[in-house]
Design a protein around this motif. Structure first.
Motif, mmCIF file in Angstrom:
data_model
loop_
_atom_site.group_PDB
_atom_site.id
_atom_site.type_symbol
_atom_site.label_atom_id
_atom_site.label_comp_id
_atom_site.label_asym_id
_atom_site.label_seq_id
_atom_site.Cartn_x
_atom_site.Cartn_y
_atom_site.Cartn_z
ATOM 1 N N ALA A 245 8.659 20.630 -5.507
ATOM 2 C CA ALA A 245 9.258 21.148 -4.283
ATOM 3 C C ALA A 245 10.747 20.811 -4.220
ATOM 4 N N TYR A 246 11.119 19.621 -4.661
ATOM 5 C CA TYR A 246 12.534 19.261 -4.734
ATOM 6 C C TYR A 246 13.274 20.222 -5.669
ATOM 7 N N ALA A 247 12.681 20.484 -6.844
ATOM 8 C CA ALA A 247 13.325 21.361 -7.819
ATOM 9 C C ALA A 247 13.481 22.778 -7.274
ATOM 10 N N THR A 248 12.464 23.235 -6.548
ATOM 11 C CA THR A 248 12.539 24.566 -5.946
ATOM 12 C C THR A 248 13.622 24.616 -4.879
ATOM 13 N N ALA A 249 13.705 23.576 -4.055
ATOM 14 C CA ALA A 249 14.710 23.541 -3.001
ATOM 15 C C ALA A 249 16.126 23.510 -3.586
ATOM 16 N N ARG A 250 16.298 22.812 -4.720
ATOM 17 C CA ARG A 250 17.621 22.766 -5.361
ATOM 18 C C ARG A 250 17.937 24.074 -6.049
ATOM 19 N N GLY A 251 16.911 24.758 -6.521
ATOM 20 C CA GLY A 251 17.109 26.013 -7.230
ATOM 21 C C GLY A 251 17.183 25.871 -8.731
ATOM 22 N N ASP A 252 17.103 24.630 -9.277
ATOM 23 C CA ASP A 252 17.203 24.478 -10.735
ATOM 24 C C ASP A 252 15.837 24.404 -11.409
ATOM 25 N N ARG A 253 14.768 24.132 -10.620
ATOM 26 C CA ARG A 253 13.389 24.067 -11.106
ATOM 27 C C ARG A 253 13.211 23.089 -12.271
ATOM 28 N N GLN A 254 14.049 22.077 -12.363
ATOM 29 C CA GLN A 254 13.959 21.095 -13.447
ATOM 30 C C GLN A 254 13.143 19.885 -13.000
ATOM 31 N N ILE A 255 12.029 19.666 -13.692
ATOM 32 C CA ILE A 255 11.236 18.461 -13.460
ATOM 33 C C ILE A 255 11.013 17.768 -14.798
ATOM 34 N N TYR A 256 11.069 16.448 -14.778
ATOM 35 C CA TYR A 256 10.883 15.646 -15.991
ATOM 36 C C TYR A 256 10.646 14.208 -15.561
ATOM 37 N N THR A 257 10.263 13.398 -16.512
ATOM 38 C CA THR A 257 10.147 11.956 -16.264
ATOM 39 C C THR A 257 10.971 11.216 -17.309
ATOM 40 N N PRO A 258 11.626 10.129 -16.917
ATOM 41 C CA PRO A 258 11.740 9.632 -15.540
ATOM 42 C C PRO A 258 12.860 10.371 -14.801
ATOM 43 N N GLN A 259 12.562 10.819 -13.618
ATOM 44 C CA GLN A 259 13.563 11.500 -12.793
ATOM 45 C C GLN A 259 13.684 10.786 -11.446
ATOM 46 N N THR A 260 14.922 10.448 -11.086
ATOM 47 C CA THR A 260 15.189 9.827 -9.789
ATOM 48 C C THR A 260 15.891 10.837 -8.889
ATOM 49 N N ILE A 261 15.401 10.948 -7.665
ATOM 50 C CA ILE A 261 16.042 11.787 -6.657
ATOM 51 C C ILE A 261 16.670 10.851 -5.621
ATOM 52 N N ILE A 262 17.982 10.966 -5.436
ATOM 53 C CA ILE A 262 18.690 10.116 -4.486
ATOM 54 C C ILE A 262 18.900 10.866 -3.183
ATOM 55 N N ASP A 263 18.419 10.272 -2.103
ATOM 56 C CA ASP A 263 18.576 10.820 -0.746
ATOM 57 C C ASP A 263 18.029 12.231 -0.613
ATOM 58 N N GLY A 264 17.089 12.578 -1.496
ATOM 59 C CA GLY A 264 16.445 13.884 -1.405
ATOM 60 C C GLY A 264 17.244 15.037 -1.965
ATOM 61 N N VAL A 265 18.440 14.770 -2.531
ATOM 62 C CA VAL A 265 19.300 15.889 -2.938
ATOM 63 C C VAL A 265 19.881 15.785 -4.352
ATOM 64 N N VAL A 266 20.001 14.588 -4.907
ATOM 65 C CA VAL A 266 20.685 14.444 -6.193
ATOM 66 C C VAL A 266 19.704 13.983 -7.264
ATOM 67 N N PRO A 267 19.416 14.833 -8.277
ATOM 68 C CA PRO A 267 18.514 14.432 -9.362
ATOM 69 C C PRO A 267 19.288 13.763 -10.502
ATOM 70 N N ILE A 268 18.727 12.682 -11.045
ATOM 71 C CA ILE A 268 19.362 11.936 -12.134
ATOM 72 C C ILE A 268 18.267 11.415 -13.055
ATOM 73 N N VAL A 269 18.584 11.275 -14.329
ATOM 74 C CA VAL A 269 17.666 10.599 -15.255
ATOM 75 C C VAL A 269 17.451 9.181 -14.743
ATOM 76 N N GLY A 270 16.206 8.799 -14.543
ATOM 77 C CA GLY A 270 15.885 7.552 -13.865
ATOM 78 C C GLY A 270 16.326 6.286 -14.547
ATOM 79 N N SER A 271 16.629 6.359 -15.849
ATOM 80 C CA SER A 271 17.063 5.165 -16.580
ATOM 81 C C SER A 271 18.582 5.084 -16.728
ATOM 82 N N ASP A 272 19.314 6.045 -16.177
ATOM 83 C CA ASP A 272 20.776 6.081 -16.321
ATOM 84 C C ASP A 272 21.418 5.263 -15.199
ATOM 85 N N ALA A 273 21.535 3.957 -15.425
ATOM 86 C CA ALA A 273 22.047 3.047 -14.396
ATOM 87 C C ALA A 273 23.480 3.381 -14.000
ATOM 88 N N GLU A 274 24.312 3.742 -14.970
ATOM 89 C CA GLU A 274 25.709 4.040 -14.671
ATOM 90 C C GLU A 274 25.836 5.253 -13.761
#
Length: 360
Positions: free
Chosen positions: A207-236
């Motif tokens: 649902a997050y991917a659909t709302a963003r319009g990119d339809r990208q889902i993977y693991t590990p994926q972190t969503i920040i504040d419901g709007v910003v997707p990032i690779v979950g292990s990318d600390a920087e």
């Protein structure tokens, strides 16, 4: 060399906490914290030979600054009274040396002052601690922030998820962050069924991917504040986004006060811009450790932080002050989270506010 202004500085600090409590309308705490603050301020002003009026501009300047966490005042009264006694002891010793008078005589006269300061500090400090303990006992979790929410979509069957799980665990120690693990089920086909996964979490990630319009889902994926997707292990990268989001959070983050009577949950949401948002309760387990026997992580022991057990919508918010009172969910006994989020479960949007029970 002794700094004679240090005790006054400590009095100013307590006056600021006292004033902050008044501004928050916590009158009981304000009275209990304010008594030793004003007493100490008066004593040291008089000791320096300064009228109280001469210090009022400085007092008002400090009062107008940012509020201070009231938890830091718990032992402040006791500590301050002890420091006051030591301060007076040093002054009495100095006076006795200057005037060639027996120290024991002066100290015997000053002993009642020391006793009053110490006993007063112990009583007031103990009362403050008692109020704090009582608040904790009834589950009154005042809003202190988290200011950002991180949702990690992870899986026991994902070989690259372990670094992200550990990173999330380390970030959970930061009080301004709320971190959540949401195990998904689309890795279950690969030899190991995730024991914590829920199809609802997979649906949330989609649902997050659909709302963003990119339809990208993977693991590990972190969503920040419901709007910003990032690779979950990318600390920087996560750090960069949190820094960027800080200004946004300060401008529109909605305060939420959460209290728990044991059988019921009460949520108080502050006012904000006129808009609609959903209120969700997420039942959470603070720690879950799993022995993985098959799949890509066979033989490993994985520990997950703040694992979501269930997400349920408990109300709507229209931008005005809103109170919600519901029975406490049975599966929320280990902890739970409140999210104020644009959209709904089918199309989640930006998270506008959050609150959590202690330990999450």
């Amino acid at each position: 060399m002794e700094n004679p202004t240090a005790p006054l500085g400590k009095s100013f600090y307590q006056i600021r906490v006292y004033s902050s409590a008044i501004l928050k309308k916590q009158w009981g705490n304000a009275i209990i914290m304010g008594c030793p603050s004003i007493l100490s301020f008066t004593i040291f002003s008089r000791w320096k030979g300064l009228p109280l009026a001469s210090n009022l501009p400085e007092v008002f300047r400090i009062i107008s600054t940012e509020s201070t966490d009231t938890r830091r005042i718990q032992f402040g009264c006791i500590r301050f009274s002890w420091q006051s006694s030591l301060f007076f002891s040093r002054k009495i010793t100095a006076l006795s040396e200057m005037n060639s008078r027996p120290q024991n005589s002066l100290r015997s006269k000053a002993l009642p002052i020391f006793g009053v300061l110490l006993v007063f500090g112990a009583i007031i400090g103990g009362a403050t601690i008692g109020i704090e303990a009582q608040a904790g006992a009834i589950g009154d979790y005042s809003y202190q922030g988290p200011r950002n929410v991180l949702e990690l979509f992870t899986s026991q069957g994902c070989a690259s998820c372990e670094p992200a799980d550990k990173l999330l665990s380390s970030m959970a120690r930061r009080p301004e962050l709320l971190v959540l693990s949401l195990p998904i089920d689309y890795w279950d086909y690969y030899g190991w069924k995730d024991t914590l996964a829920d199809p609802a979490f997979t649906a949330r990630q989609r649902a997050y991917a659909t709302a963003r319009g990119d339809r990208q889902i993977y693991t590990p994926q972190t969503i920040i504040d419901g709007v910003v997707p990032i690779v979950g292990s990318d600390a920087e990268k996560i750090g960069e986004v949190l820094h960027q989001r800080a200004a946004a959070a300060n401008s529109h983050w909605i305060p939420i006060r959460l209290s728990d009577s044991g059988s019921r949950v009460h949520v108080s949401i502050g006012a904000g811009a006129e808009e609609s948002a959903s209120v969700f309760l997420l039942s959470v387990d603070p720690v879950s450790t799993v022995q993985i026997r098959r799949g890509e992580n066979a033989g490993r022991s994985a520990t997950y932080t703040n694992v979501v057990k269930r997400i349920q919508k408990i109300g709507e918010w229209d931008g005005s002050v809103r109170d919600i009172d519901i029975p406490k969910p049975v599966d929320a006994k280990n902890g739970y989270v409140i999210l104020l989020q644009r959209g709904d479960l089918a199309r989640p949007g930006e998270i506008l506010g959050a609150a959590k029970t202690p330990g999450l």
